[in-house]
Write a protein that holds these residues in place. Structure first.
Motif, PDB file in Angstrom:
ATOM      1  N   UNK A  63       0.826  -1.210   0.000  1.00 35.47           N
ATOM      2  CA  UNK A  63       0.000   0.000   0.000  1.00 35.47           C
ATOM      3  C   UNK A  63       0.858   1.257   0.000  1.00 35.47           C
ATOM      4  N   UNK A  64       1.934   1.263   0.780  1.00 35.42           N
ATOM      5  CA  UNK A  64       2.836   2.419   0.778  1.00 35.42           C
ATOM      6  C   UNK A  64       3.528   2.562  -0.584  1.00 35.42           C
ATOM      7  N   UNK A  65       3.877   1.448  -1.202  1.00 38.36           N
ATOM      8  CA  UNK A  65       4.508   1.498  -2.532  1.00 38.36           C
ATOM      9  C   UNK A  65       3.547   2.099  -3.549  1.00 38.36           C
ATOM     10  N   UNK A  66       2.278   1.692  -3.485  1.00 36.55           N
ATOM     11  CA  UNK A  66       1.273   2.246  -4.409  1.00 36.55           C
ATOM     12  C   UNK A  66       1.092   3.739  -4.165  1.00 36.55           C
ATOM     13  N   UNK A 238      -1.548   8.747  16.891  1.00 34.03           N
ATOM     14  CA  UNK A 238      -2.726   9.223  17.593  1.00 34.03           C
ATOM     15  C   UNK A 238      -3.683   8.104  17.950  1.00 34.03           C
ATOM     16  N   UNK A 239      -3.329   6.871  17.580  1.00 33.46           N
ATOM     17  CA  UNK A 239      -4.169   5.731  17.895  1.00 33.46           C
ATOM     18  C   UNK A 239      -5.400   5.621  17.021  1.00 33.46           C
ATOM     19  N   UNK A 240      -5.412   6.368  15.909  1.00 31.01           N
ATOM     20  CA  UNK A 240      -6.569   6.346  15.015  1.00 31.01           C
ATOM     21  C   UNK A 240      -6.543   5.125  14.110  1.00 31.01           C
ATOM     22  N   UNK A 241      -5.344   4.713  13.695  1.00 31.09           N
ATOM     23  CA  UNK A 241      -5.224   3.613  12.742  1.00 31.09           C
ATOM     24  C   UNK A 241      -3.946   2.833  13.000  1.00 31.09           C
ATOM     25  N   UNK A 242      -3.946   1.579  12.602  1.00 35.10           N
ATOM     26  CA  UNK A 242      -2.729   0.771  12.616  1.00 35.10           C
ATOM     27  C   UNK A 242      -1.860   1.184  11.426  1.00 35.10           C
ATOM     28  N   UNK A 248      -3.459   2.352   3.877  1.00 34.14           N
ATOM     29  CA  UNK A 248      -4.658   2.427   3.034  1.00 34.14           C
ATOM     30  C   UNK A 248      -5.167   3.864   2.944  1.00 34.14           C
ATOM     31  N   UNK A 249      -5.121   4.594   4.068  1.00 35.37           N
ATOM     32  CA  UNK A 249      -5.520   6.003   4.068  1.00 35.37           C
ATOM     33  C   UNK A 249      -4.616   6.797   3.126  1.00 35.37           C
ATOM     34  N   UNK A 253      -5.851   9.012   0.014  1.00 32.00           N
ATOM     35  CA  UNK A 253      -5.501  10.434  -0.018  1.00 32.00           C
ATOM     36  C   UNK A 253      -4.759  10.787  -1.311  1.00 32.00           C
ATOM     37  N   UNK A 254      -3.851   9.897  -1.738  1.00 30.05           N
ATOM     38  CA  UNK A 254      -2.977  10.207  -2.877  1.00 30.05           C
ATOM     39  C   UNK A 254      -3.739  10.301  -4.193  1.00 30.05           C
ATOM     40  N   UNK A 255      -4.754   9.473  -4.381  1.00 34.65           N
ATOM     41  CA  UNK A 255      -5.446   9.416  -5.679  1.00 34.65           C
ATOM     42  C   UNK A 255      -6.102  10.749  -6.050  1.00 34.65           C
TER      43      UNK A 255
END
Length: 435
Positions: A63-66, A238-242, A248-249, A253-255
């Motif tokens: 996901x980070x690569x994408x 912030x404990x919002x996401x792993x 994935x976020x 965001x990038x698209x």
């Protein structure tokens, strides 16, 4: 059994030296042990490999690569360069500082050194040559700076390290940050020294109000790209996401930023981006698959214990153990890129680190700085050769500045990181409350 392990290590090294693709090198090492070792029905190894590549943690890396591929094609690299150029470009040797700063930031966005070389190098090397820098120096600076991607979070390498060693990924992200910042300062210092006698062309001088307006204008264009690593890290700490959910976020965001805001690509270009990143991801997963199998076999053959016994036979002094571990990691880094180096070296050296009293989080910074240095250290230096390809130059003109950066910037940081635990432990302790 020891002789079989030695022959397998020799085979793996030989395959790497002659240029066989790294996943196939690991496959060859696995096949050799299956044939020569005593593993009975080796079908359990396939299950071990698939078990690793199906891990929820590993999903974060593709996901980070994408996300990095989308942002690279979507214009973020050019905007980062323009912003840094407006701040540092008018200084003597300032374009070198631009390379260091933008490569560190883009490395944090993409998480991989090779992506940073491709994205920043294609923009900055021609620009540096136009302003009087030698092509060899420009390609060298881009290459050595790209390795900051291993140290500035979120880093794909630190995700792998945390996964392989069972260490907190959020702590592993933070461990190499201070060593990375020290490296940035040392790069900037040596860039200033090395460019003193170059016939550099400085941009036209401007007054203070024009300077501030230019920075504001370039900053406005680049702000959405700069926000990407901030959003990722805020979600994680912030404990919002792993880390996987944050990856994935990052893609989500990038698209729209790349297509609708920066307009650096369209939906047709998205196919090419996904195809290219898919090839990278495919190679990575094949590598992880065979590395997991090889790791399981090494564990069954007590290879980590043999390495610890070998080190302890030389000395049980923690300082000597750490020096030998550093040398081992440097050699690994010279022949392998960071992903395969971590997959191979981290589990094997963990007993040595424990014997030396090194915390797993501290080890994250040690392995990141060592393997980062190996990526640009001859004879193999995979990132250095990639930088030469991007810069359209040979290794010869890159060698002198690269060796200066390696011995007078990387090596001191490696030693400082190894023997001053506070450099890597302070941030995780403050942010995460580690004891």
């Amino acid at each position: 059994m020891t002789s079989i392990i030695a022959l397998d290590a020799l085979l793996l090294t030989l395959l790497l030296v002659i240029g066989v693709p790294v996943p196939l090198c690991f496959a060859g090492a696995v096949l050799f042990l299956v044939i020569m070792g005593d593993f009975g029905n080796a079908s359990f190894l396939v299950a071990a490999g698939f078990g690793k590549i199906s891990s929820i943690v590993i999903i974060a890396i593709p996901l980070y690569i994408i996300a990095g591929g989308i942002m690279s094609h979507g214009g973020i690299a050019a905007r980062l360069v323009d912003l840094a150029d407006s701040i540092f470009g008018r200084l003597k040797g300032g374009l070198g500082i631009v390379v260091i700063a933008t490569t560190a930031v883009f490395g944090a966005i993409s998480g991989m050194a090779s992506s940073a070389v491709a994205a920043i190098g294609t923009i900055m090397i021609p620009r540096m040559v136009e302003r009087g820098y030698s092509r060899g120096y420009a390609a060298s600076l881009v290459s050595v700076s790209a390795v900051l991607a291993l140290l500035i979070p979120p880093s794909a390498s630190m995700i792998l390290y945390g996964w392989v060693t069972g260490t907190s990924i959020t702590a592993s992200f933070l461990a190499p940050v201070v060593p990375g910042l020290i490296l940035v300062l040392l790069f900037a210092f040596w860039n200033r020294i090395l460019t003193r006698k170059m016939p550099l062309k400085a941009p036209e001088p401007v007054n203070s109000s024009e300077f501030v307006i230019d920075i504001g204008k370039k900053g406005k264009r680049a702000i959405l790209g700069l926000m990407m690593p901030i959003i990722i890290l805020t979600c994680i700490y912030g404990g919002i996401a792993t880390p996987t959910e944050a990856a994935a976020i990052a893609v989500i965001y990038a698209v729209p930023i790349s297509i609708y805001v920066y307009r650096g690509m369209n939906w047709k270009d998205m196919y090419e981006v996904l195809w290219r990143t898919g090839q990278t991801i495919g190679v990575l997963l094949v590598l992880v698959f065979f590395a997991a199998m090889l790791g399981r076999m090494f564990t069954m053959m007590n290879v980590p214990q043999h390495i610890l016994d070998g080190f302890l036979a030389v000395s049980n002094d923690p300082v000597i153990l750490l020096l030998m571990a550093n040398l081992f990691l440097m050699l690994i880094g010279m022949f392998m890129e960071d992903v395969s180096g971590i997959l191979l070296a981290a589990p094997m050296l963990l007993p040595v680190m424990q014997a030396a009293g090194v915390d797993n989080v501290h080890f994250a910074a040690i392995i990141a700085t060592n393997l980062g240095m190996g990526l640009v250290t001859p004879p193999t230096a995979p990132i250095l050769y990639f930088g030469a390809l991007i810069g359209k130059t040979g290794i010869g003109p890159m060698l002198k500045p690269t060796l200066i950066f390696v011995f007078l910037a990387y090596l001191p940081v490696v030693l400082l990181t190894t023997f001053i635990p506070a450099l890597s432990m302070t941030l995780p302790t403050i942010v995460l409350g580690l004891e």
